[in-house]
Design a protein around this motif. Structure first.
Motif, PDB file in Angstrom:
ATOM      1  N   ASP A 116     -27.436  11.935 -10.708  1.00  0.00           N
ATOM      2  CA  ASP A 116     -28.051  13.225 -11.041  1.00  0.00           C
ATOM      3  C   ASP A 116     -27.203  13.997 -12.048  1.00  0.00           C
ATOM      4  OD1 ASP A 116     -30.105  12.646  -9.324  1.00  0.00           O
ATOM      5  OD2 ASP A 116     -29.425  13.978  -7.717  1.00  0.00           O
ATOM      6  N   ILE A 117     -25.897  14.024 -11.819  1.00  0.00           N
ATOM      7  CA  ILE A 117     -25.006  14.786 -12.697  1.00  0.00           C
ATOM      8  C   ILE A 117     -24.995  14.208 -14.111  1.00  0.00           C
ATOM      9  CG2 ILE A 117     -22.568  15.362 -13.106  1.00  0.00           C
ATOM     10  CD1 ILE A 117     -22.242  15.501 -10.059  1.00  0.00           C
ATOM     11  N   ASN A 118     -25.151  12.891 -14.215  1.00  0.00           N
ATOM     12  CA  ASN A 118     -25.050  12.225 -15.516  1.00  0.00           C
ATOM     13  C   ASN A 118     -26.404  11.857 -16.117  1.00  0.00           C
ATOM     14  OD1 ASN A 118     -21.996  11.495 -16.136  1.00  0.00           O
ATOM     15  ND2 ASN A 118     -22.290  11.323 -13.922  1.00  0.00           N
ATOM     16  N   GLY A 119     -27.472  12.467 -15.602  1.00  0.00           N
ATOM     17  CA  GLY A 119     -28.779  12.274 -16.196  1.00  0.00           C
ATOM     18  C   GLY A 119     -29.393  10.907 -15.954  1.00  0.00           C
ATOM     19  N   ARG A 120     -28.955  10.191 -14.909  1.00  0.00           N
ATOM     20  CA  ARG A 120     -29.532   8.883 -14.557  1.00  0.00           C
ATOM     21  C   ARG A 120     -30.020   8.950 -13.114  1.00  0.00           C
ATOM     22  NH1 ARG A 120     -28.646   4.244 -17.888  1.00  0.00           N
ATOM     23  NH2 ARG A 120     -29.762   3.230 -16.178  1.00  0.00           N
ATOM     24  N   ARG A 121     -31.164   9.544 -12.923  1.00  0.00           N
ATOM     25  CA  ARG A 121     -31.687   9.786 -11.584  1.00  0.00           C
ATOM     26  C   ARG A 121     -32.172   8.490 -10.948  1.00  0.00           C
ATOM     27  NH1 ARG A 121     -33.907  13.990  -8.451  1.00  0.00           N
ATOM     28  NH2 ARG A 121     -35.704  13.352  -7.194  1.00  0.00           N
ATOM     29  N   LEU A 122     -31.663   8.208  -9.743  1.00  0.00           N
ATOM     30  CA  LEU A 122     -32.155   7.076  -8.968  1.00  0.00           C
ATOM     31  C   LEU A 122     -33.503   7.424  -8.346  1.00  0.00           C
ATOM     32  CD1 LEU A 122     -28.733   5.991  -7.452  1.00  0.00           C
ATOM     33  CD2 LEU A 122     -30.105   4.685  -9.090  1.00  0.00           C
ATOM     34  N   SER A 123     -34.213   6.435  -7.870  1.00  0.00           N
ATOM     35  CA  SER A 123     -35.628   6.591  -7.548  1.00  0.00           C
ATOM     36  C   SER A 123     -35.881   7.487  -6.341  1.00  0.00           C
ATOM     37  CB  SER A 123     -36.253   5.224  -7.276  1.00  0.00           C
ATOM     38  OG  SER A 123     -35.824   4.729  -6.018  1.00  0.00           O
ATOM     39  N   GLN A 124     -37.100   8.016  -6.292  1.00  0.00           N
ATOM     40  CA  GLN A 124     -37.530   8.802  -5.145  1.00  0.00           C
ATOM     41  C   GLN A 124     -37.630   7.933  -3.904  1.00  0.00           C
ATOM     42  OE1 GLN A 124     -37.744  12.025  -4.993  1.00  0.00           O
ATOM     43  NE2 GLN A 124     -38.415  12.022  -2.849  1.00  0.00           N
ATOM     44  N   GLY A 125     -37.999   6.671  -4.085  1.00  0.00           N
ATOM     45  CA  GLY A 125     -38.077   5.764  -2.954  1.00  0.00           C
ATOM     46  C   GLY A 125     -36.734   5.584  -2.271  1.00  0.00           C
ATOM     47  N   LEU A 126     -35.661   5.472  -3.058  1.00  0.00           N
ATOM     48  CA  LEU A 126     -34.319   5.364  -2.482  1.00  0.00           C
ATOM     49  C   LEU A 126     -33.955   6.633  -1.730  1.00  0.00           C
ATOM     50  CD1 LEU A 126     -31.586   3.929  -2.165  1.00  0.00           C
ATOM     51  CD2 LEU A 126     -30.901   4.964  -4.341  1.00  0.00           C
ATOM     52  N   ARG A 127     -34.276   7.775  -2.302  1.00  0.00           N
ATOM     53  CA  ARG A 127     -33.965   9.052  -1.646  1.00  0.00           C
ATOM     54  C   ARG A 127     -34.700   9.168  -0.309  1.00  0.00           C
ATOM     55  NH1 ARG A 127     -32.004  12.867  -5.726  1.00  0.00           N
ATOM     56  NH2 ARG A 127     -31.773  11.689  -7.662  1.00  0.00           N
ATOM     57  N   GLU A 128     -35.918   8.676  -0.263  1.00  0.00           N
ATOM     58  CA  GLU A 128     -36.672   8.741   0.987  1.00  0.00           C
ATOM     59  C   GLU A 128     -36.042   7.847   2.048  1.00  0.00           C
ATOM     60  OE1 GLU A 128     -40.596   7.760  -0.233  1.00  0.00           O
ATOM     61  OE2 GLU A 128     -40.949   9.699  -1.226  1.00  0.00           O
ATOM     62  N   ARG A 129     -35.537   6.683   1.645  1.00  0.00           N
ATOM     63  CA  ARG A 129     -34.856   5.809   2.613  1.00  0.00           C
ATOM     64  C   ARG A 129     -33.576   6.471   3.126  1.00  0.00           C
ATOM     65  NH1 ARG A 129     -36.873   0.623   4.396  1.00  0.00           N
ATOM     66  NH2 ARG A 129     -38.926   0.584   3.407  1.00  0.00           N
ATOM     67  N   VAL A 130     -32.828   7.090   2.237  1.00  0.00           N
ATOM     68  CA  VAL A 130     -31.602   7.782   2.646  1.00  0.00           C
ATOM     69  C   VAL A 130     -31.931   8.921   3.605  1.00  0.00           C
ATOM     70  CG1 VAL A 130     -29.699   9.216   1.799  1.00  0.00           C
ATOM     71  CG2 VAL A 130     -30.298   7.094   0.615  1.00  0.00           C
ATOM     72  N   ALA A 131     -33.035   9.620   3.349  1.00  0.00           N
ATOM     73  CA  ALA A 131     -33.454  10.696   4.262  1.00  0.00           C
ATOM     74  C   ALA A 131     -33.770  10.137   5.646  1.00  0.00           C
ATOM     75  CB  ALA A 131     -34.667  11.422   3.683  1.00  0.00           C
ATOM     76  N   LYS A 132     -34.419   8.979   5.697  1.00  0.00           N
ATOM     77  CA  LYS A 132     -34.708   8.365   7.000  1.00  0.00           C
ATOM     78  C   LYS A 132     -33.419   7.957   7.704  1.00  0.00           C
ATOM     79  CE  LYS A 132     -39.325   6.599   5.942  1.00  0.00           C
ATOM     80  NZ  LYS A 132     -40.192   5.398   5.821  1.00  0.00           N
ATOM     81  N   ALA A 133     -32.459   7.424   6.958  1.00  0.00           N
ATOM     82  CA  ALA A 133     -31.186   7.038   7.551  1.00  0.00           C
ATOM     83  C   ALA A 133     -30.432   8.250   8.082  1.00  0.00           C
ATOM     84  CB  ALA A 133     -30.334   6.294   6.524  1.00  0.00           C
ATOM     85  N   CYS A 134     -30.543   9.371   7.387  1.00  0.00           N
ATOM     86  CA  CYS A 134     -29.931  10.610   7.856  1.00  0.00           C
ATOM     87  C   CYS A 134     -30.598  11.091   9.138  1.00  0.00           C
ATOM     88  CB  CYS A 134     -30.020  11.680   6.765  1.00  0.00           C
ATOM     89  SG  CYS A 134     -29.418  13.311   7.262  1.00  0.00           S
ATOM     90  N   GLY A 135     -31.932  11.041   9.179  1.00  0.00           N
ATOM     91  CA  GLY A 135     -32.651  11.455  10.380  1.00  0.00           C
ATOM     92  C   GLY A 135     -32.319  10.592  11.581  1.00  0.00           C
ATOM     93  N   TRP A 136     -32.149   9.291  11.358  1.00  0.00           N
ATOM     94  CA  TRP A 136     -31.764   8.375  12.438  1.00  0.00           C
ATOM     95  C   TRP A 136     -30.416   8.798  13.020  1.00  0.00           C
ATOM     96  CZ3 TRP A 136     -27.559   5.264  13.284  1.00  0.00           C
ATOM     97  CH2 TRP A 136     -27.684   4.252  14.244  1.00  0.00           C
ATOM     98  N   LEU A 137     -29.451   9.081  12.153  1.00  0.00           N
ATOM     99  CA  LEU A 137     -28.106   9.437  12.614  1.00  0.00           C
ATOM    100  C   LEU A 137     -28.118  10.777  13.344  1.00  0.00           C
ATOM    101  CD1 LEU A 137     -25.258   8.295  12.520  1.00  0.00           C
ATOM    102  CD2 LEU A 137     -24.887   9.534  10.383  1.00  0.00           C
ATOM    103  N   TYR A 138     -28.909  11.711  12.861  1.00  0.00           N
ATOM    104  CA  TYR A 138     -29.015  13.027  13.500  1.00  0.00           C
ATOM    105  C   TYR A 138     -29.527  12.884  14.931  1.00  0.00           C
ATOM    106  CZ  TYR A 138     -30.637  17.873  14.142  1.00  0.00           C
ATOM    107  OH  TYR A 138     -30.852  19.153  14.630  1.00  0.00           O
ATOM    108  N   ARG A 139     -30.458  11.996  15.140  1.00  0.00           N
ATOM    109  CA  ARG A 139     -31.042  11.821  16.478  1.00  0.00           C
ATOM    110  C   ARG A 139     -30.180  10.944  17.385  1.00  0.00           C
ATOM    111  NH1 ARG A 139     -36.972  10.082  14.900  1.00  0.00           N
ATOM    112  NH2 ARG A 139     -37.412  10.218  17.145  1.00  0.00           N
ATOM    113  N   MET A 140     -29.153  10.313  16.830  1.00  0.00           N
ATOM    114  CA  MET A 140     -28.177   9.566  17.624  1.00  0.00           C
ATOM    115  C   MET A 140     -26.968  10.432  17.992  1.00  0.00           C
ATOM    116  SD  MET A 140     -28.669   6.209  18.284  1.00  0.00           S
ATOM    117  CE  MET A 140     -27.121   5.324  18.096  1.00  0.00           C
ATOM    118  N   GLN A 141     -26.982  11.682  17.616  1.00  0.00           N
ATOM    119  CA  GLN A 141     -25.794  12.528  17.701  1.00  0.00           C
ATOM    120  C   GLN A 141     -25.789  13.418  18.942  1.00  0.00           C
ATOM    121  OE1 GLN A 141     -25.537  15.660  14.714  1.00  0.00           O
ATOM    122  NE2 GLN A 141     -23.396  15.154  14.335  1.00  0.00           N
TER     123      GLN A 141
END
Length: 409
Positions: A116-141
């Motif tokens: 993002d900082i260097n103008g090379r944005r990775l895909s929305q699909g990857l961001r959605e997977r990372v969001a799911k991984a974050c939600g999984w960890l939150y519910r394991m906490q």
């Protein structure tokens, strides 16, 4: 290296010669990663992700290097592919480890933010997977401590040590990943916000706090389940593997009560220490489950290889009654490989007043030796052998554990 370079770039001790030497070492690292990338990818775990992030980082920050353009494109393809393949739809991760789950999130946080900082944005699909991984960890906490079960292999890895929180406190990575996905924080201000400052700048510290409800988890593909109560939660493992298992621990249960891990996982300790500590804690006997005839649920044929991969299934998971009661039931076929096969089924019932009932049923046409294992927190205790009653004297009050056996015939 890169934190040091940018942190001390304006220092009088930083000379052009020293920067050149560092750039040469970075170039050599890029060549090594590219040459050995196939092996890293074959592991289907953090190794491939980290190598892809390394190439992506070199390509973005060292465009003057001859191979930087190729490394940037290759790193991007690896990151995108492994984010899609290794983070399951339910948010769990192929490596079957909570600490490696954090490492994976750190890698993707770094890669996405750097792009993002260097103008090379990775895909929305990857961001959605990372969001799911974050939600999984939150519910394991655990709600009170910020800690999570010490589940799966754990070599002490922490690739972004950007805060002063305890190593077991997962609020920093969850806060940062949640902010990346939503632009809000899921925890109130605290020391876990330091990652936000490093990765996103001061404006992230002014973002609103919107705390999601920490609902029971049913991650079916990964095989992770949690049952929640007002004072804690139970975590149980019930998986059929699609990626290489790291431990033989089906139907293992963790119990958390008033911010304390009262029934726990031993972790790893060391992969390469002398016997008996060379990754021995991966065995079934060191988990809160049942062993049959002193055997593991799978045969260990290498330090990190178990065969044949067992299968598990969930029979019931009813949490519709909330605090009145929650019930879960599942089984695995690990001991069905024996000459006289054994089925193991476990049920968990959460009752009012912080009471948990855990029932194990083992069935076979032959005679076997069954052993129930419980690893409890290290605190003073009282043991009543006649009643099978153990009372742990914890900092949050007494916690009682009682065991019994029913036999048929």
């Amino acid at each position: 290296w890169l934190f040091g370079l940018y942190g001390f770039l304006e220092s009088p001790a930083t000379t052009a010669e020293r920067v050149t030497v560092l750039a040469q070492m970075v170039a050599i690292s890029g060549k090594r990663i590219e040459a050995n990338l196939d092996y890293a990818l074959s592991q289907r775990n953090n190794h491939g992700i980290s190598e892809g992030v390394g190439l992506w980082t070199i390509g973005l920050l060292f465009p003057e290097l001859e191979r930087s353009g190729g490394w940037l494109d290759l790193g991007s393809r690896v990151i995108e592919r492994l984010g899609r393949d290794l983070i399951y739809e339910d948010g769990s991760f192929s490596q079957h480890s909570v600490n490696y789950h954090r490492l994976m999130l750190h890698d993707f946080l770094w890669a996405i933010r750097l792009g993002d900082i260097n103008g090379r944005r990775l895909s929305q699909g990857l961001r959605e997977r990372v969001a799911k991984a974050c939600g999984w960890l939150y519910r394991m906490q655990d709600e009170m401590s910020g800690w999570v079960p010490n589940y799966g292999q754990n070599d002490g890895a922490l690739v972004l040590p950007l805060n002063n929180c305890d190593y077991r406190d997962f609020r920093p990575v969850i806060q940062a990943a949640h902010y990346l996905s939503t632009g809000t924080r899921c925890f109130p201000p605290g020391p876990w916000d330091e990652d936000l400052l490093w990765l996103f700048g001061r404006e992230a510290l002014d973002s609103p706090t919107v705390q999601p409800e920490r609902t029971p988890l049913a991650a079916e593909k990964g095989g992770y389940y949690t049952l929640r109560s007002s004072g804690g939660f139970a975590f149980v493992r019930c998986a059929s593997f699609v990626d290489r298992p790291g431990q033989a621990d089906m139907l293992h249960v963790d119990l958390w009560w008033r911010g304390q891990n009262v029934v726990l996982d031993a972790g790893t300790f060391s992969y390469n220490a002398p016997e008996p500590w060379n990754n021995s804690l991966a065995h079934t006997a060191y988990h809160n489950t049942v062993t049959v005839d002193g055997l593991d649920q799978m045969d260990r044929v290498g330090k990190f290889l178990w065969l044949p991969w067992l299968k598990s299934r969930v029979i019931r998971f009813d949490h519709s009654n909330g605090e009145s009661h929650t019930q879960w039931e599942g089984e695995h076929d690990g001991y069905m490989r024996l000459k006289k096969p054994v089925s193991h089924r476990r049920a968990i019932l959460q009752l009012p007043d912080e009471k948990w009932v855990i029932l194990d049923k083992l069935q076979s046409t032959g005679k076997h030796s069954y052993r129930l294992h419980w690893l409890l927190m290290d605190v003073p205790f009282d043991w009543d052998e006649k009643r099978g009653l153990l009372v742990l004297h914890t900092a949050a009050g007494p916690f009682s554990v009682q065991v019994g056996v029913l036999t048929e015939g």
